[in-house]
Design an enzyme around this catalytic site. Structure first.
Site, PDB file in Angstrom:
ATOM      1  N   HIS A  30       0.956  -1.157  -0.058  1.00 54.29           N
ATOM      2  CA  HIS A  30       0.242  -0.024   0.006  1.00 54.29           C
ATOM      3  C   HIS A  30       0.905   1.092   0.072  1.00 54.29           C
ATOM      4  CE1 HIS A  30      -3.237  -2.767   1.010  1.00 54.29           C
ATOM      5  NE2 HIS A  30      -4.030  -1.707   0.467  1.00 54.29           N
ATOM      6  N   GLY A  31       1.938   1.144   0.660  1.00 56.30           N
ATOM      7  CA  GLY A  31       2.831   2.360   0.536  1.00 56.30           C
ATOM      8  C   GLY A  31       3.943   2.073   1.367  1.00 56.30           C
TER       9      GLY A  31
END
Lengths: 81, 480
Positions: free
Chosen positions: B325-326
């Protein structure tokens, strides 16, 4: 061991591992048909089957199973070998 | 190009009209050119990155299939995975890894001289890279034949409805569809358009409206107290849900108009009674990806560890999911918390079943749903906060019992308005969704044309009056 016997034994293992007395397996049964049978419990089933029948499956064998029939056939051919 | 923009509306009408006007043998080319245009709207030169992985994976697929020995097959698969993960590593994780090296160096009194890269993350990189890897893995596993048509293979990676934020498709579902000839079918086209409208409604009326309040809470200008944090995190849960599922609806809808069937990505996730159940309902295309290609091989490999194999595989998979996701530790913590929650559910399943079996079903279900939602609301703090510092300030705010009533008048007019309108449109949304969820009602609704137009008209009014147009935002998941 006969297919019938293997199926009966698999049924016992499923009832025990998944903690559900009502499980009635057929060869066409898939994970979609049994509520508790998800990817977390699947591996517990595999381990229990390997232990009981004293066999060892390869990763690709395990991943190729589509239903209980495939599992029973895999056990049968391992035992015959 | 954003789905919630005028440019997209023009693009969609133009491409779809041409699609149905052209003979079938040219349609793949049209879709490929359109998809390239769609992508290049963001940052044209990044198309080269896509081109690089497409060429590698195209040949990897063919070479895996025609390899003479298992070792060779494996070698081509590894080449493909290294290329894909390598692109991700450079463009998404390089600076994050460098940050951590700097931190380690400082700890031991050294200086880190590795330079930082100034790059903007290519849009949707994690999505199409994962979809491309799915292709080579499935060819390797023998579940998919290698695609010989380079244009069709490129289109598999680049198909514009799902290029930048999924659903992350599998080759078995997608590739054959590009060979099929779809004709104009009025009912199908209308149903696709309705899905798109519903997605746009979720995005413009709900997500972008709630985001004004969420941004205000996380921004910290007004301080943090129990109710304010609750509102902000509650709104964020619905913001991210409507933002991302709205995007997916537009993706599925625009593909359906042309005849394509994309996989379902959401199944009423807030109805989940366990976190395990939640991950079967939220971003389904990603959770099944992780299940098929990471969790399952891992757990099979480690199965001698018994139950701990599951715990290990879950936590590792969610660690990677957080990272997916990040590139940052708060995302990793968010992932790990999910992995731990699922491990807890797995280890205590029998105990919970026994302990709570005498509870009335409605109470058991209601409580379970509430606990799951509160858990999601809480762990999303790490997801939404831009740093640990913010996350901890927000969490501390939960225990600050200052009056929200006294705080309310200090908000700007825009925030006060968005808060009230936010509650109103959210109630509308929850009622509408309750209808969609019920198969019987849904059938009745779809069979009744007057009712359908009435609901559509009402939604249109909400859209006009309460849509957030000044605050048109990019989709949250685009950054992944």
């Amino acid at each position: 061991m006969e297919q019938q016997q293997i199926m009966e034994q698999l049924n016992k293992i499923f009832v025990d591992v998944l903690d559900n007395e009502d499980i009635k397996l057929t060869e066409a049964t898939t994970a979609n048909d049994v509520e508790e049978w998800d990817s977390l419990y699947h591996i517990q089933l595999v381990v229990a089957i390997e232990k009981y029948f004293k066999v060892k499956f390869t990763a690709s064998e395990i991943q190729s199973w589509k239903n209980v029939g495939d599992m029973a056939n895999a056990v049968k051919s391992k035992l015959a070998a | 190009m954003l789905f919630n923009s005028i440019e997209f509306l023009i693009f969609f009408v133009f491409v779809t009209t041409l699609y149905f006007g052209l003979p079938h043998k040219f349609r793949w080319l049209l879709l490929l050119i359109a998809s390239c245009g769609f992508y290049m709207f963001f940052k044209p030169e990044y198309i080269l990155i896509l081109g690089f992985t497409i060429v590698i994976d195209y040949y990897a697929g063919i070479w895996i299939e025609s390899a003479k020995t298992p070792a060779k097959r494996r070698q081509w698969l590894i080449m493909s995975l290294v290329a894909n993960i390598g692109v991700l590593a450079v463009f998404k994780y390089y600076n994050f890894i460098n940050d951590n090296i700097t931190g380690l160096c400082n700890l031991f009194g050294y200086n880190n001289h590795i330079p930082y890269l100034s790059i903007i993350l290519p849009i949707g990189l994690s999505f199409h890279t994962f979809q491309a890897m799915s292709y080579t893995i499935e060819v390797y596993r023998g579940n998919q034949k290698a695609e010989r048509h380079f244009g069709i293979y490129s289109l598999y990676v680049m198909f514009y409805p799902q290029l930048v934020a999924g659903p992350i498709e599998r080759p078995q579902n997608m590739l054959h569809q590009f060979w099929e000839k779809y004709t104009w079918d009025y009912d199908r086209v209308m149903s696709g358009l309705r899905l798109m409208a519903w997605g746009l409604f979720k995005k413009v009326v709900i997500a972008d409206r709630l985001s004004i309040v969420v941004d205000a809470m996380y921004g910290g200008t007004y301080g943090y107290n129990t109710i304010w944090v609750f509102i902000g995190t509650f709104f964020f849960a619905y913001q991210i849900y409507c933002d991302f599922s709205g995007y997916s609806d537009i993706a599925l809808g625009s593909a359906r108009v042309m005849g394509f069937t994309l996989m379902k990505n959401f199944n009423f996730p807030f109805q989940a009674k366990t976190i395990t159940d939640y991950w079967r309902r939220w971003h389904i295309s990603l959770s099944t990806w992780f299940n098929d290609y990471l969790y399952t091989p891992l757990v099979i490999n480690r199965r001698d560890w018994g139950k701990w194999a599951v715990v290990f595989a879950l936590c590792f998979t969610f660690f990677i999911s957080g990272l997916w996701h990040g590139a940052g530790w708060p995302f990793i913590i968010w992932g790990l918390l999910h992995g731990m929650a699922m491990s807890y559910e797995f280890l205590t399943k029998k105990w919970r079943k026994k302990t709570f079996k005498n509870l009335p079903l409605w109470l058991n279900n209601g409580l379970s749903q509430l606990i799951v939602f509160l858990f999601l609301q809480f762990v999303w703090i790490f997801f939404r906060a831009d740093s640990f510092a913010t996350a901890f300030r927000v969490i501390k705010g939960i225990f600050n019992y200052e009056s929200f009533i006294a705080q309310f008048p200090t908000f700007t007019a825009a925030i006060r308005y968005s808060l009230l309108v936010g509650v109103f449109v959210l109630i509308n949304f929850l009622i509408l969704e309750k209808f969609w969820r019920n198969e019987k009602w849904k059938e009745k609704y779809e069979g009744n044309i007057t009712l359908r137009y009435a609901v559509f008209g009402y939604m249109f009014l909400l859209f006009i009056f309460f849509g957030s147009f000044k605050n048109a935002q990019s989709f949250i998941y685009f950054q992944f």
